[in-house]
Design a protein around this motif. Structure first.
Motif, PDB file in Angstrom:
ATOM      1  N   ALA A 127      40.262  27.394  26.747  1.00 49.06           N
ATOM      2  CA  ALA A 127      39.466  26.498  27.584  1.00 49.06           C
ATOM      3  C   ALA A 127      38.352  27.238  28.304  1.00 49.06           C
ATOM      4  CB  ALA A 127      40.376  25.798  28.599  1.00 49.06           C
ATOM      5  N   ALA A 128      38.629  28.463  28.752  1.00 47.51           N
ATOM      6  CA  ALA A 128      37.664  29.200  29.565  1.00 47.51           C
ATOM      7  C   ALA A 128      36.652  29.991  28.750  1.00 47.51           C
ATOM      8  CB  ALA A 128      38.405  30.158  30.512  1.00 47.51           C
ATOM      9  N   TYR A 129      37.008  30.341  27.521  1.00 49.98           N
ATOM     10  CA  TYR A 129      36.184  31.281  26.764  1.00 49.98           C
ATOM     11  C   TYR A 129      34.743  30.808  26.560  1.00 49.98           C
ATOM     12  CZ  TYR A 129      35.570  35.321  23.750  1.00 49.98           C
ATOM     13  OH  TYR A 129      35.145  36.512  23.227  1.00 49.98           O
ATOM     14  N   PRO A 130      34.498  29.557  26.125  1.00 51.82           N
ATOM     15  CA  PRO A 130      33.096  29.137  25.922  1.00 51.82           C
ATOM     16  C   PRO A 130      32.252  29.251  27.199  1.00 51.82           C
ATOM     17  CG  PRO A 130      34.600  27.577  24.908  1.00 51.82           C
ATOM     18  CD  PRO A 130      35.443  28.485  25.758  1.00 51.82           C
ATOM     19  N   THR A 131      32.837  28.907  28.343  1.00 47.55           N
ATOM     20  CA  THR A 131      32.100  28.983  29.605  1.00 47.55           C
ATOM     21  C   THR A 131      31.841  30.422  30.014  1.00 47.55           C
ATOM     22  OG1 THR A 131      33.089  26.906  30.341  1.00 47.55           O
ATOM     23  CG2 THR A 131      32.135  28.322  32.034  1.00 47.55           C
ATOM     24  N   GLU A 132      32.844  31.252  29.872  1.00 49.45           N
ATOM     25  CA  GLU A 132      32.727  32.644  30.327  1.00 49.45           C
ATOM     26  C   GLU A 132      31.895  33.508  29.387  1.00 49.45           C
ATOM     27  OE1 GLU A 132      33.682  33.890  33.121  1.00 49.45           O
ATOM     28  OE2 GLU A 132      34.761  32.142  33.869  1.00 49.45           O
ATOM     29  N   ILE A 133      32.002  33.281  28.077  1.00 46.24           N
ATOM     30  CA  ILE A 133      31.366  34.167  27.099  1.00 46.24           C
ATOM     31  C   ILE A 133      30.163  33.513  26.428  1.00 46.24           C
ATOM     32  CG2 ILE A 133      31.767  35.634  25.071  1.00 46.24           C
ATOM     33  CD1 ILE A 133      33.342  36.452  27.580  1.00 46.24           C
ATOM     34  N   GLY A 134      30.181  32.204  26.258  1.00 43.26           N
ATOM     35  CA  GLY A 134      29.014  31.535  25.692  1.00 43.26           C
ATOM     36  C   GLY A 134      29.182  31.051  24.277  1.00 43.26           C
ATOM     37  N   HIS A 135      30.356  31.238  23.688  1.00 42.47           N
ATOM     38  CA  HIS A 135      30.621  30.689  22.357  1.00 42.47           C
ATOM     39  C   HIS A 135      32.105  30.406  22.229  1.00 42.47           C
ATOM     40  CE1 HIS A 135      32.331  34.531  20.983  1.00 42.47           C
ATOM     41  NE2 HIS A 135      31.297  35.119  21.541  1.00 42.47           N
ATOM     42  N   GLU A 136      32.464  29.670  21.187  1.00 38.57           N
ATOM     43  CA  GLU A 136      33.853  29.252  21.011  1.00 38.57           C
ATOM     44  C   GLU A 136      34.745  30.446  20.653  1.00 38.57           C
ATOM     45  OE1 GLU A 136      34.894  26.212  21.707  1.00 38.57           O
ATOM     46  OE2 GLU A 136      32.841  25.606  22.173  1.00 38.57           O
ATOM     47  N   LEU A 160      41.948  40.796  23.106  1.00 33.68           N
ATOM     48  CA  LEU A 160      42.206  39.729  24.073  1.00 33.68           C
ATOM     49  C   LEU A 160      43.701  39.443  24.212  1.00 33.68           C
ATOM     50  CD1 LEU A 160      39.311  37.321  23.061  1.00 33.68           C
ATOM     51  CD2 LEU A 160      39.512  38.515  25.258  1.00 33.68           C
ATOM     52  N   LEU A 161      44.438  39.525  23.116  1.00 29.82           N
ATOM     53  CA  LEU A 161      45.874  39.266  23.166  1.00 29.82           C
ATOM     54  C   LEU A 161      46.619  40.328  23.968  1.00 29.82           C
ATOM     55  CD1 LEU A 161      46.581  38.031  19.531  1.00 29.82           C
ATOM     56  CD2 LEU A 161      46.702  36.674  21.633  1.00 29.82           C
ATOM     57  N   TYR A 195      45.284  35.481  32.753  1.00 31.85           N
ATOM     58  CA  TYR A 195      43.947  34.922  32.933  1.00 31.85           C
ATOM     59  C   TYR A 195      43.191  35.677  34.025  1.00 31.85           C
ATOM     60  CZ  TYR A 195      40.248  31.631  34.154  1.00 31.85           C
ATOM     61  OH  TYR A 195      39.027  31.059  34.427  1.00 31.85           O
ATOM     62  N   ASP A 196      43.856  36.073  35.065  1.00 28.15           N
ATOM     63  CA  ASP A 196      43.190  36.823  36.139  1.00 28.15           C
ATOM     64  C   ASP A 196      42.659  38.153  35.636  1.00 28.15           C
ATOM     65  OD1 ASP A 196      43.653  34.819  37.971  1.00 28.15           O
ATOM     66  OD2 ASP A 196      45.478  35.735  38.790  1.00 28.15           O
ATOM     67  N   ARG A 197      43.423  38.819  34.782  1.00 27.74           N
ATOM     68  CA  ARG A 197      42.946  40.081  34.211  1.00 27.74           C
ATOM     69  C   ARG A 197      41.764  39.841  33.283  1.00 27.74           C
ATOM     70  NH1 ARG A 197      46.606  44.404  34.017  1.00 27.74           N
ATOM     71  NH2 ARG A 197      44.990  45.442  32.783  1.00 27.74           N
ATOM     72  N   PHE A 198      41.783  38.738  32.557  1.00 26.87           N
ATOM     73  CA  PHE A 198      40.652  38.362  31.709  1.00 26.87           C
ATOM     74  C   PHE A 198      39.390  38.192  32.558  1.00 26.87           C
ATOM     75  CE2 PHE A 198      38.152  34.624  30.272  1.00 26.87           C
ATOM     76  CZ  PHE A 198      37.606  35.148  29.107  1.00 26.87           C
ATOM     77  N   ARG A 199      39.494  37.433  33.641  1.00 24.70           N
ATOM     78  CA  ARG A 199      38.339  37.210  34.519  1.00 24.70           C
ATOM     79  C   ARG A 199      37.867  38.516  35.131  1.00 24.70           C
ATOM     80  NH1 ARG A 199      36.815  32.566  36.828  1.00 24.70           N
ATOM     81  NH2 ARG A 199      35.117  33.944  37.446  1.00 24.70           N
ATOM     82  N   ALA A 200      38.782  39.393  35.498  1.00 26.42           N
ATOM     83  CA  ALA A 200      38.409  40.686  36.075  1.00 26.42           C
ATOM     84  C   ALA A 200      37.665  41.537  35.045  1.00 26.42           C
ATOM     85  CB  ALA A 200      39.637  41.405  36.597  1.00 26.42           C
ATOM     86  N   GLY A 201      38.148  41.532  33.804  1.00 27.33           N
ATOM     87  CA  GLY A 201      37.502  42.308  32.749  1.00 27.33           C
ATOM     88  C   GLY A 201      36.106  41.807  32.456  1.00 27.33           C
ATOM     89  N   VAL A 202      35.949  40.491  32.372  1.00 31.02           N
ATOM     90  CA  VAL A 202      34.638  39.892  32.102  1.00 31.02           C
ATOM     91  C   VAL A 202      33.680  40.168  33.253  1.00 31.02           C
ATOM     92  CG1 VAL A 202      33.434  37.690  31.849  1.00 31.02           C
ATOM     93  CG2 VAL A 202      35.519  38.119  30.554  1.00 31.02           C
ATOM     94  N   ASP A 203      34.135  39.959  34.483  1.00 29.91           N
ATOM     95  CA  ASP A 203      33.265  40.189  35.650  1.00 29.91           C
ATOM     96  C   ASP A 203      32.861  41.653  35.744  1.00 29.91           C
ATOM     97  OD1 ASP A 203      33.447  37.528  36.243  1.00 29.91           O
ATOM     98  OD2 ASP A 203      34.967  37.769  37.812  1.00 29.91           O
ATOM     99  N   GLY A 204      33.803  42.548  35.474  1.00 28.83           N
ATOM    100  CA  GLY A 204      33.492  43.977  35.514  1.00 28.83           C
ATOM    101  C   GLY A 204      32.463  44.384  34.471  1.00 28.83           C
ATOM    102  N   ALA A 205      32.548  43.783  33.286  1.00 35.23           N
ATOM    103  CA  ALA A 205      31.588  44.093  32.223  1.00 35.23           C
ATOM    104  C   ALA A 205      30.192  43.608  32.588  1.00 35.23           C
ATOM    105  CB  ALA A 205      32.047  43.474  30.908  1.00 35.23           C
TER     106      ALA A 205
END
Length: 228
Positions: free
Chosen positions: A188-197, A209-210, A215-225
């Motif tokens: 659900a979050a990936y298209p919004t956070e990354i820009g594609h499906e 990713l697996l 989900y919190d670690r995912f958001r932290a990784g994306v924000d850090g990048a």
């Protein structure tokens, strides 16, 4: 794949021609490296794959005056000469963010390369690059070419981490596990956070990713990048 990027037996960066080609735009060094590293059996596989066709060899490389790296374009030129194929001289990677030498998975997922230049619609393509990390650069170039009407038949690189062939396209089991990750939050979050499906990620990106536990670690990784 033709060689390991980093192993006990051989490291591509230890080849005497690697750094002149990678950092000093030395085209002769790039050719010398290809002569030493490319395996004959891989050329035979490419020949069988393209039998009866006349593919264009394209590389994910910046325009010449924007980079000191001659290795990807040099490999493409070497391959086109060796196989008597046309080399693409019109598709280039946009100079947005430098992904060379950055192997951080979050950085590579968030900062995807962009391309520009005309695609020859209806023509087959072979993609050639120097090193495959997570496959995102090659996948992005494939998407660009096929969106423009070309057909990518295959990909080849001088080296990968282990020297083994890399599965680029996402396999069904991996996608199923990604879809169910964190009770469906990832898909659900990936298209919004990354820009594609999510289904357009590569297999190495999917496995990366697996390994993310929440989900919190995912958001932290994306924000850090994004802050890099």
């Amino acid at each position: 794949m033709n060689a390991p990027w980093d192993s006990d037996s051989f490291k591509l960066q230890d080849h005497p021609a690697y750094w002149p080609a990678k950092r000093k735009r030395d085209a002769k060094a790039a050719i010398a490296l290809c002569d030493d590293v490319v395996a004959e059996e891989n050329l035979e596989l490419l020949y069988d794959l393209t039998y009866g066709l006349e593919p264009i060899v394209a590389a994910p490389a910046l325009i010449l005056h924007e980079t000191q790296n001659a290795l990807a374009r040099g490999f493409a030129g070497w391959l086109s000469a060796k196989m008597n194929w046309q080399i693409d001289r019109e598709i280039y990677q946009a100079k947005t963010i430098n992904r060379d030498f950055n192997t951080n998975g979050w950085f590579r997922i968030v900062n995807e390369p962009e391309f520009y230049g005309p695609v020859q619609a209806g023509r087959p393509y072979i993609l050639a690059d120097d090193v495959c990390a997570m496959g995102g650069t090659l996948a992005s170039l494939r998407s660009y070419i096929e969106t423009g009407g070309g057909k990518v038949l295959g990909m080849t690189v001088l080296a990968s981490g282990s020297g083994k062939n890399v599965q680029i396209s996402l396999v069904g089991d991996t996608f199923a596990r990604l879809t169910g990750a964190w009770a469906g939050k990832l898909v659900a979050a990936y298209p919004t956070e990354i820009g594609h499906e999510l289904e357009s990620v590569t297999e190495p990106e999917g496995q990366f990713l697996l390994r993310c536990p929440s989900y919190d670690r995912f958001r932290a990784g994306v924000d850090g990048a994004r802050d890099c």
